[in-house]
Each structure stands twice: as structure tokens, then as C-alpha cells.
Motif scaffolding. Sequence first.
Motif, short mmCIF file in Angstrom:
data_model
loop_
_atom_site.label_atom_id
_atom_site.label_comp_id
_atom_site.label_asym_id
_atom_site.label_seq_id
_atom_site.Cartn_x
_atom_site.Cartn_y
_atom_site.Cartn_z
N VAL A 43 0.87 -1.18 0.00
CA VAL A 43 0.00 0.00 0.00
C VAL A 43 0.90 1.22 0.00
N SER A 44 0.57 2.22 -0.82
CA SER A 44 1.40 3.41 -0.91
C SER A 44 0.53 4.65 -1.02
N SER A 45 1.12 5.80 -0.71
CA SER A 45 0.43 7.07 -0.81
C SER A 45 1.35 8.08 -1.47
N GLY A 46 0.77 8.93 -2.32
CA GLY A 46 1.61 9.89 -3.03
C GLY A 46 0.81 10.99 -3.67
N ILE A 47 1.41 11.64 -4.68
CA ILE A 47 0.79 12.76 -5.37
C ILE A 47 -0.56 12.38 -5.96
N SER A 48 -0.66 11.19 -6.54
CA SER A 48 -1.88 10.78 -7.23
C SER A 48 -2.98 10.30 -6.28
N GLY A 49 -2.60 9.88 -5.07
CA GLY A 49 -3.58 9.34 -4.14
C GLY A 49 -3.03 8.12 -3.43
N THR A 50 -3.93 7.28 -2.95
CA THR A 50 -3.55 6.04 -2.25
C THR A 50 -3.64 4.87 -3.22
N VAL A 193 13.23 -1.35 0.85
CA VAL A 193 14.16 -1.58 1.95
C VAL A 193 13.52 -2.58 2.89
N PHE A 194 14.25 -3.66 3.20
CA PHE A 194 13.76 -4.75 4.05
C PHE A 194 14.48 -4.68 5.40
N PRO A 195 13.87 -4.07 6.42
CA PRO A 195 14.53 -4.01 7.74
C PRO A 195 14.75 -5.41 8.31
N GLY A 196 15.97 -5.72 8.68
CA GLY A 196 16.26 -7.03 9.25
C GLY A 196 16.16 -8.16 8.25
N ALA A 197 16.13 -7.82 6.94
CA ALA A 197 16.05 -8.83 5.87
C ALA A 197 14.82 -9.71 6.01
N ARG A 198 13.73 -9.15 6.52
CA ARG A 198 12.49 -9.91 6.70
C ARG A 198 11.58 -9.73 5.49
N LYS A 199 10.35 -10.25 5.60
CA LYS A 199 9.39 -10.14 4.50
C LYS A 199 8.81 -8.73 4.40
N PHE A 200 8.76 -8.01 5.52
CA PHE A 200 8.20 -6.66 5.52
C PHE A 200 9.17 -5.68 4.85
N PHE A 201 8.62 -4.70 4.10
CA PHE A 201 9.49 -3.73 3.44
C PHE A 201 8.84 -2.35 3.38
N PHE A 202 9.68 -1.34 3.23
CA PHE A 202 9.25 0.00 2.86
C PHE A 202 9.55 0.19 1.38
N VAL A 203 8.70 0.95 0.70
CA VAL A 203 8.86 1.11 -0.75
C VAL A 203 8.68 2.56 -1.15
N GLY A 204 9.40 2.98 -2.17
CA GLY A 204 9.25 4.31 -2.74
C GLY A 204 9.35 4.24 -4.24
N GLN A 205 8.69 5.18 -4.91
CA GLN A 205 8.75 5.20 -6.37
C GLN A 205 8.65 6.63 -6.89
N ALA A 206 9.42 6.89 -7.94
CA ALA A 206 9.34 8.16 -8.67
C ALA A 206 9.17 7.85 -10.14
N PRO A 230 2.10 14.93 -14.74
CA PRO A 230 3.33 14.44 -15.35
C PRO A 230 4.33 13.84 -14.37
N LEU A 231 4.16 14.09 -13.09
CA LEU A 231 5.12 13.62 -12.09
C LEU A 231 4.39 12.83 -11.02
N HIS A 232 4.94 11.66 -10.67
CA HIS A 232 4.32 10.83 -9.64
C HIS A 232 5.38 10.42 -8.62
N LEU A 233 5.10 10.68 -7.35
CA LEU A 233 5.97 10.27 -6.24
C LEU A 233 5.11 9.56 -5.21
N SER A 234 5.61 8.44 -4.67
CA SER A 234 4.85 7.71 -3.67
C SER A 234 5.78 6.97 -2.70
N VAL A 235 5.29 6.74 -1.50
CA VAL A 235 5.99 5.94 -0.50
C VAL A 235 4.96 5.03 0.17
N GLY A 236 5.42 3.88 0.65
CA GLY A 236 4.50 2.96 1.29
C GLY A 236 5.21 1.81 1.96
#
Length: 246
Positions: A43-50, A193-206, A230-236
Amino acid sequence: MRTLPPIMSTIVGALLCSCTAFYVPTTQNNPMLSKQGDAIASVSSGISGTGVQGAIAATNHFAFTASGMYADNSIDNEGEFRKHKAIEFGFGYFRKGRAHFDIFGGMGWAKGEATIQTWGLLSDSYEKQFSGEYKKYFLQSSLGLSRRYVEGAISTRLTAIRFSTLHYAEEGESIWVTKKPRVFFEPAFTFRVFPGARKFFFVGQASLSLFMNKKDEMIYDDDYNFRYEPLHLSVGAGFKFGRNTD
């Protein structure tokens, strides 16, 4: 008359883009799967929405993807609002060697509406309204690297959209905008990015959306042009199942 290069036009457009965007891109789905049974959801949130993204590997080389997006800022802006929702599905091929490679194709549907107030330099405010529905078709390829704690991928996508309904008005007066197909070239960079090399991760996209129609096919005027984000940024954040953390 000289014009700005496409990349500069995109950056300037991002700064000047109004909330009455006809086309709003979704977060690109770059699953980077390795083998049958691998799955990912985020799940991510950014300029375009959720947005939500998911994928599952049906075999060691073929997978299904699904994405969705929803935006509604009507609560935050009294008298102004923008609502947009989209969903897309894809199917494609992937391969993992020293690097991840995949190519996906698919289609989707979207619907949006917006109302904003605009102020002129020497005039009173006036209202702009937009509503429309469209289908989209896309072809996307990605190349990425995966390590114990991080993943990164560069992707390119060709997206074609065609409106079934499209309405644009200013001060209650309808403005004609063609419903002919529009094509966009959309490069993107995704990292996890996988903290502790686990299944859970943080994600970002441009990502960028570059309008590819020929110049003489564009309805381009300072006030009545075809509008898009024209530009999309998101984190989740999300989970990836079946990932090898050795």
C-alpha cells in the motif's frame, strides 16, 4: 519558435499542473518475483492518491499483477474537490538471474471528476469542472537488482488511454476536448528496503508521464489543453512472500 525539451516541459508541467487532470497515473507495479508461489502486496500514498499493488507467480516464469488507486480531497478543500479511482490487471513473463527482468502487459479502467476555483491576474475567480472515464492499455518492462536488505528496479511503460466520456467546463460553459487515444511514455525508479532482511518492506517510487502524441495532434492552449499529471511520487509499505534472505 523554440520549445522546451520534453523532460523540461514535464518538470514545468508538474509545477503548473492543476487539479483538473484528465489523466492521473497509477503507481507502477514492479514485483521482482523469483519463482512459482512468490507473492507481493503493498500500500502506498503519493501525489496521485492512495494505491495498492499485488502480484503472484503462477509458474517459475509467468505471473499476474493487479493495482488500484483512489484519491478524494473533497474533505480538505471546501468548494473544491478532486476524486479519481483506477484499477488495472496485468500478465507477463519474469526471469531472475544475476538481475531481475520482467515484462508485463495489461489493461485498466479509471474514472475521475474535479472542481476548482481559479483566479486571474486582472479578473475575478471562476470555476473549472472536469469529469471523465477511460480505458488504459499498457506494456511495461523492468530491470532490477535484489540484495539481502534492498531491491531496486528501473522500468519503462507505454500507456495508451481512450476516453469513453469526457467533459470539461469553465464557468458552466463546456469546452471541447477530443476523446482520441493518448499515448504516454512512463519511466520509473522503484526501491524497497527490508529491515532485518524480513518479509516486511518500505517502498518508494518516482515516475514521469511523457506525452507522446505528435504536436499537431495536441489540443494545446494556455487554458484549454489536455491536462495530465506528469510527475508521480509515492511511499509505502508491504510484504513479500517467498523471498530468499540468505
